[in-house]
Design an enzyme around this catalytic site. Structure first.
Site, short mmCIF file in Angstrom:
data_model
loop_
_atom_site.label_atom_id
_atom_site.label_comp_id
_atom_site.label_asym_id
_atom_site.label_seq_id
_atom_site.Cartn_x
_atom_site.Cartn_y
_atom_site.Cartn_z
N TYR A 66 0.83 -1.21 0.00
CA TYR A 66 0.00 0.00 0.00
C TYR A 66 0.87 1.26 0.00
CZ TYR A 66 -4.47 -2.20 -0.16
OH TYR A 66 -5.57 -2.89 -0.63
N ARG A 69 1.88 1.83 -3.51
CA ARG A 69 0.77 2.37 -4.31
C ARG A 69 0.47 3.82 -3.91
NH1 ARG A 69 -4.23 -1.18 -3.90
NH2 ARG A 69 -5.08 0.41 -5.28
N ASN A 101 -12.35 4.04 -7.16
CA ASN A 101 -10.92 4.24 -6.98
C ASN A 101 -10.60 4.69 -5.57
OD1 ASN A 101 -10.86 3.65 -9.64
ND2 ASN A 101 -10.50 5.74 -10.35
N HIS A 118 -14.96 2.29 -2.38
CA HIS A 118 -13.98 1.32 -1.91
C HIS A 118 -12.94 1.93 -0.97
CE1 HIS A 118 -14.92 -1.39 -5.65
NE2 HIS A 118 -15.86 -1.43 -4.74
N CYS A 148 -3.43 5.57 20.10
CA CYS A 148 -3.91 4.69 21.18
C CYS A 148 -3.04 3.44 21.30
CB CYS A 148 -5.37 4.30 20.94
SG CYS A 148 -5.59 2.93 19.76
N THR A 185 -14.35 1.50 -16.05
CA THR A 185 -14.48 0.34 -15.15
C THR A 185 -14.82 -0.90 -15.96
OG1 THR A 185 -15.65 -0.65 -13.27
CG2 THR A 185 -16.91 0.94 -14.57
N SER A 186 -14.26 -2.03 -15.51
CA SER A 186 -14.55 -3.29 -16.20
C SER A 186 -15.94 -3.80 -15.83
CB SER A 186 -13.50 -4.35 -15.83
OG SER A 186 -13.47 -4.52 -14.42
N ALA A 228 -10.22 7.59 -21.48
CA ALA A 228 -10.87 8.70 -20.78
C ALA A 228 -10.13 10.02 -21.00
CB ALA A 228 -10.95 8.37 -19.29
P1 OAD Z 1 -10.38 -2.80 -13.70
O1 OAD Z 1 -8.91 -2.88 -13.71
O2 OAD Z 1 -11.15 -4.04 -13.44
O3 OAD Z 1 -10.90 -2.23 -15.08
C1 OAD Z 1 -10.35 -1.08 -15.67
C2 OAD Z 1 -11.18 -0.70 -16.88
O4 OAD Z 1 -10.66 0.49 -17.39
C3 OAD Z 1 -11.16 -1.74 -18.02
O5 OAD Z 1 -12.49 -1.95 -18.48
C4 OAD Z 1 -10.31 -1.06 -19.10
O6 OAD Z 1 -10.77 -1.37 -20.42
C5 OAD Z 1 -10.57 0.40 -18.79
N1 OAD Z 1 -9.48 1.31 -19.21
C6 OAD Z 1 -8.16 1.06 -19.33
N2 OAD Z 1 -7.51 2.17 -19.70
C7 OAD Z 1 -8.44 3.15 -19.79
C8 OAD Z 1 -8.39 4.53 -20.12
N3 OAD Z 1 -7.24 5.14 -20.42
N4 OAD Z 1 -9.56 5.23 -20.12
C9 OAD Z 1 -10.73 4.62 -19.81
N5 OAD Z 1 -10.83 3.33 -19.49
C10 OAD Z 1 -9.70 2.60 -19.47
O7 OAD Z 1 -10.76 -1.63 -12.66
P2 OAD Z 1 -12.14 -1.38 -11.91
O8 OAD Z 1 -13.29 -1.68 -12.78
O9 OAD Z 1 -12.05 -0.03 -11.31
O10 OAD Z 1 -11.57 -3.19 -5.84
O11 OAD Z 1 -12.06 -2.46 -10.77
C11 OAD Z 1 -13.06 -2.53 -9.81
C12 OAD Z 1 -12.49 -2.95 -8.49
O12 OAD Z 1 -11.74 -4.16 -8.65
C13 OAD Z 1 -11.47 -2.00 -7.91
O13 OAD Z 1 -12.05 -0.91 -7.23
C14 OAD Z 1 -10.71 -2.88 -6.96
C15 OAD Z 1 -10.52 -4.09 -7.85
O14 OAD Z 1 -10.34 -5.29 -7.19
C16 OAD Z 1 -11.13 -3.14 -4.60
O15 OAD Z 1 -9.96 -2.90 -4.35
C17 OAD Z 1 -12.16 -3.42 -3.58
#
Ligand code: OAD
Length: 245
Positions: A66, A69, A101, A118, A148, A185-186, A228
């Site tokens: 962490y 990151r 994020n 999250h 503490c 987001t995926s 984006a």
């Molecule tokens: P992912 O890594 O699953 O998905 C990222 C998405 O962004 C994919 O659909 C890519 O196609 C897209 N992508 C990549 N580059 C991009 C760009 N330049 N502009 C726009 N889109 C782009 O990330 P999340 O969907 O955010 O959870 O993942 C969801 C959760 O899974 C996260 O919050 C995290 C992870 O495990 C926790 O930590 C609880």
């Protein structure tokens, strides 16, 4: 679709709009996403780094990851997509950003109404007394301690943990009563992935901005296959001009 048309569509909602963002919006700021070729979950095992069990087993390892990151995120800069959303809010075109994020790039771009589903990587929470402390840099002593004496943990949601109730409630309410623009987001992690369905079921539009198709693409009224940062570059430039007038 030309970006001007996307902007026209955004304006046509007259402020009846919220954004749902994922790791992809910060990819153009140099922060790795989770899935896909260069995704974090391709290189690291979530069960070793992002579960309460992993933390109980090896808090130093989890904290090292962490802290790495945190540094990446603190050294990164918001890109035109974060900045455009902030200006859209300022211009009355966007009510809120709901983000999966843990980074703080929306806030640093100027967004005020940000809902973190999250958690936040710039916060840590005491495992004993629950106190939350904001960090401007990664902690030097690992694992960090609360005043503490308790051990601090990153204030993020790990696998197997529930989302913060208040944030999720606000997100459901906003997505049930607004059009939603889903960026980067995926859409495979629940319950965040189900939020656009609330909009759809209540007669609102869903717009998607993502270079790849996702499970949301079929139900989206418009899916823009674009990064984006690129999609919002022009919108940011136009808004910047309008806001400074
Ligand atoms: P992912 O890594 O699953 O998905 C990222 C998405 O962004 C994919 O659909 C890519 O196609 C897209 N992508 C990549 N580059 C991009 C760009 N330049 N502009 C726009 N889109 C782009 O990330 P999340 O969907 O955010 O959870 O993942 C969801 C959760 O899974 C996260 O919050 C995290 C992870 O495990 C926790 O930590 C609880």
């Amino acid at each position: 679709m030309p970006i001007e048309d996307l902007f026209r569509l955004i304006k046509s909602f007259s402020g009846n709009l919220v954004a749902l963002t994922g790791a992809g919006i910060s990819a153009d700021s140099g922060i790795p996403t989770f899935r896909g070729k260069d995704g974090l979950w391709n290189k690291y095992r979530p069960e070793e780094l992002a579960t309460p069990q992993a933390f109980a087993r090896n808090p130093e390892l989890v904290w090292e990851w962490y802290a790495w990151r945190m540094k990446l995120i603190f050294d990164a800069e918001p890109n035109p997509a974060h900045k455009a959303l902030a200006l859209m809010e300022k211009a009355g075109l966007l009510k809120a950003v709901i983000t999966q994020n843990v980074d703080n790039l929306h806030e640093r771009a100027g967004s005020r109404n940000v809902i973190h589903l999250h958690g936040r990587i710039d916060e840590m929470r005491c495992t004993e007394c629950g106190e939350i402390v904001r960090n401007e840099k990664p902690p030097e002593a690992i694992p960090p301690r609360c005043r503490c004496g308790g051990m601090m943990r990153p204030n993020v949601v790990w696998f197997g943990e529930a989302l913060p109730e208040r944030e999720l409630g606000r997100a459901v309410q906003l997505c049930s009563s607004n059009n939603v623009i889903v960026i980067g987001t995926s859409a495979v992690v629940y319950p965040a992935a189900s939020l656009p369905v609330y909009a759809k079921n209540n007669g609102y539009a869903v717009i998607e901005v993502n270079p790849d198709a996702t499970p949301l693409t079929e139900m989206a009224d418009l899916s823009l296959r674009e990064r984006a940062g690129r999609a919002f570059e022009k919108i940011y430039a136009i808004l910047k001009e309008e806001v400074s007038r």
